[in-house]
Design an enzyme around this catalytic site. Sequence first.
Site, PDB file in Angstrom:
ATOM      1  CB  CYS A 135     -56.128   0.600   4.825  1.00  0.00           C
ATOM      2  SG  CYS A 135     -55.891   0.117   6.210  1.00  0.00           S
ATOM      3  CG  HIS A 171     -52.553  -0.721   2.319  1.00  0.00           C
ATOM      4  ND1 HIS A 171     -52.637   0.431   2.072  1.00  0.00           N
ATOM      5  CD2 HIS A 171     -52.357  -0.867   3.612  1.00  0.00           C
ATOM      6  CE1 HIS A 171     -52.939   1.252   3.398  1.00  0.00           C
ATOM      7  NE2 HIS A 171     -52.777   0.191   4.120  1.00  0.00           N
ATOM      8  CD  GLU A 214     -51.993   0.839  -1.216  1.00  0.00           C
ATOM      9  OE1 GLU A 214     -53.057   0.087  -1.730  1.00  0.00           O
ATOM     10  OE2 GLU A 214     -51.965   1.631  -0.189  1.00  0.00           O
TER      11      GLU A 214
HETATM   12  N1  GLN Z   1     -56.563   4.205  10.731  1.00  0.00           N
HETATM   13  C1  GLN Z   1     -57.022   2.705  10.215  1.00  0.00           C
HETATM   14  C2  GLN Z   1     -56.383   1.520  11.241  1.00  0.00           C
HETATM   15  O1  GLN Z   1     -55.341   1.834  11.937  1.00  0.00           O
HETATM   16  C3  GLN Z   1     -56.636   2.527   8.703  1.00  0.00           C
HETATM   17  C4  GLN Z   1     -55.225   2.388   8.544  1.00  0.00           C
HETATM   18  C5  GLN Z   1     -54.772   2.509   7.104  1.00  0.00           C
HETATM   19  O2  GLN Z   1     -55.590   3.082   6.194  1.00  0.00           O
HETATM   20  N2  GLN Z   1     -53.451   2.055   6.785  1.00  0.00           N
HETATM   21  O3  GLN Z   1     -57.028   0.455  11.053  1.00  0.00           O
END
Ligand code: GLN
Length: 539
Positions: free
Chosen positions: A386, A515, A517
């Site tokens: 992410c 994600h 994970e």
């Molecule tokens: N802050 C980033 C976004 O909102 C990444 C979010 C995250 O890592 N879950 O896109």
Amino acid sequence: MARYIFVAGGVMSGIGKGIATASIGRILKSKGFKVTAIKIDPYINVDAGTMNPIEHGEVFVTDDGIECDQDVGNYERFLDENIYTDNYMTTGKVYLSVITKERNLEYGGECVSVVPGIPNEVIKTIKRAEKKAEADFVLIEIGGTIGEYQNLLFLEAARIMKFQHPRDVLFIMVSYLPIPSMIGEMKTKPTQQAVRNLNEAGLQADMILARSEVSLDEPRKKKLAIYCNIHPEDVVSAPDVKSVYEVPINFEKENVGNRILKKFGIKARQSNLKEWDELVKLIRNHPKTVEIGIVGKYFESGHFTLMDSYISVIEAIKHAAFSQNRKANISWISSEDFERNTKSLGELKKYAGIIVPGGFGNRGVEGKIKAIEYCRKNKIPFLGLCLGLQLSVIEFSKNVCGIKDATSREFDKNAKNPVIDVMEGQKELLKEKRYGGTMRLGAYDCELKPGTISHKAYKKSTISERHRHRYEVNNDYIKILEDKGLIVAGVNPKQNLVEIIEIKDHPFFVASQFHPEFKSRPLKPHPLFKEFIKAALRP
Ligand code: GLN
């Protein structure tokens, strides 16, 4: 109708209620039953999405896009079942739902009282979750500690259910028995008090899981039985374990599964925990390790280092390492150390692989970008998750494409080169400060590009993964990035959003906007994590 098992904690929090709940679930599933689990968080927050991970731990995301407590992750990992929206409740969510119904005149002019209005809503939600899962058993974990004001209405729901269906509801208390070093003896009194508190709420524990550093001995078992109004065989010893995956096996040794069945009047059944048992044996015996570093920022809390913020990442690394007959040695590396120069980037060489996980806001970003640059240049296997993808794109734009002021709109609202930009649908929400539950959440499809590491890892072309973000790779820059060797390995076909990137001529540089994970399970490691660990182990 299903059977319901409430699990609540006595004495203090953090003693493993979630793992206990998940373990009981695994045991019942291994006996051939359909099982689901519900987490109740007594907070006012409508979901966990607005809570700082340092305070509350990781925000886990389900396929249907709810942002929930990390215990839901434990349920999914132990049960190997997907969990959905009705399996997570907070005080805020329950009240919001009751108030919305009241505003819509759904109570038909009734005066809506807290009791039974709120407990009834809780019970309805439990039943919806039961129906969706077609469950034989529903485990309901009540967060917090017995005796707290916050979870009283949820205990009230349990009491009402027990009153209405006495044969179909069990109450399990997970309690803690301290061994103060100056006394050197395991003390039962706090648990006795916790049981009294439970009695005040009109409930009696049917079983006590006695958590402590070591096993519970016979004299204390008997003592607890007498004082807590419970048969000695229903006081289960639950000592500390090296790996949480040992817990179902330990509970089975104590015959927890069949004891629960007996209480419900169901005949004893054999459990099938063979594969799980093999995993536990492997964990106990694995001789070799693989060193993995996580460069993040959500682990410093006063004098303590917390792991909870990245729990699914940690578990996913472990699962992948197990699949390669290894034990993962995971180290926390504070990205801010690279900014303050209190740690040299050269230290990253010690690790076989580096992960930059998700995150929000400016803090620590520069240090993460430095770490990514170091992994790219020194060919250290790298997995970005992410924010980890977003920062990889920023690093590549700056240092390879020469866009010196490349950044994300998240860090600079007036950015000239927002290689990561706010998603179209998010702009309005941010303007109106509608932050709660509004990110791009839950499962979306992704098409993989043939010939990429990711395609080889998944061994298929269309995948579905879970998301939680507002910002995205800006498609205006893709040509420049690709010309310089960045590979767009996965794209969301409907919205044309970049989901995975890789970098050419690197042993393993993969970053995902989603994600992965959240979908790793102990006996089914996630393909990207597995490939990452394999790359980390290559000489
Ligand atoms: N802050 C980033 C976004 O909102 C990444 C979010 C995250 O890592 N879950 O896109």
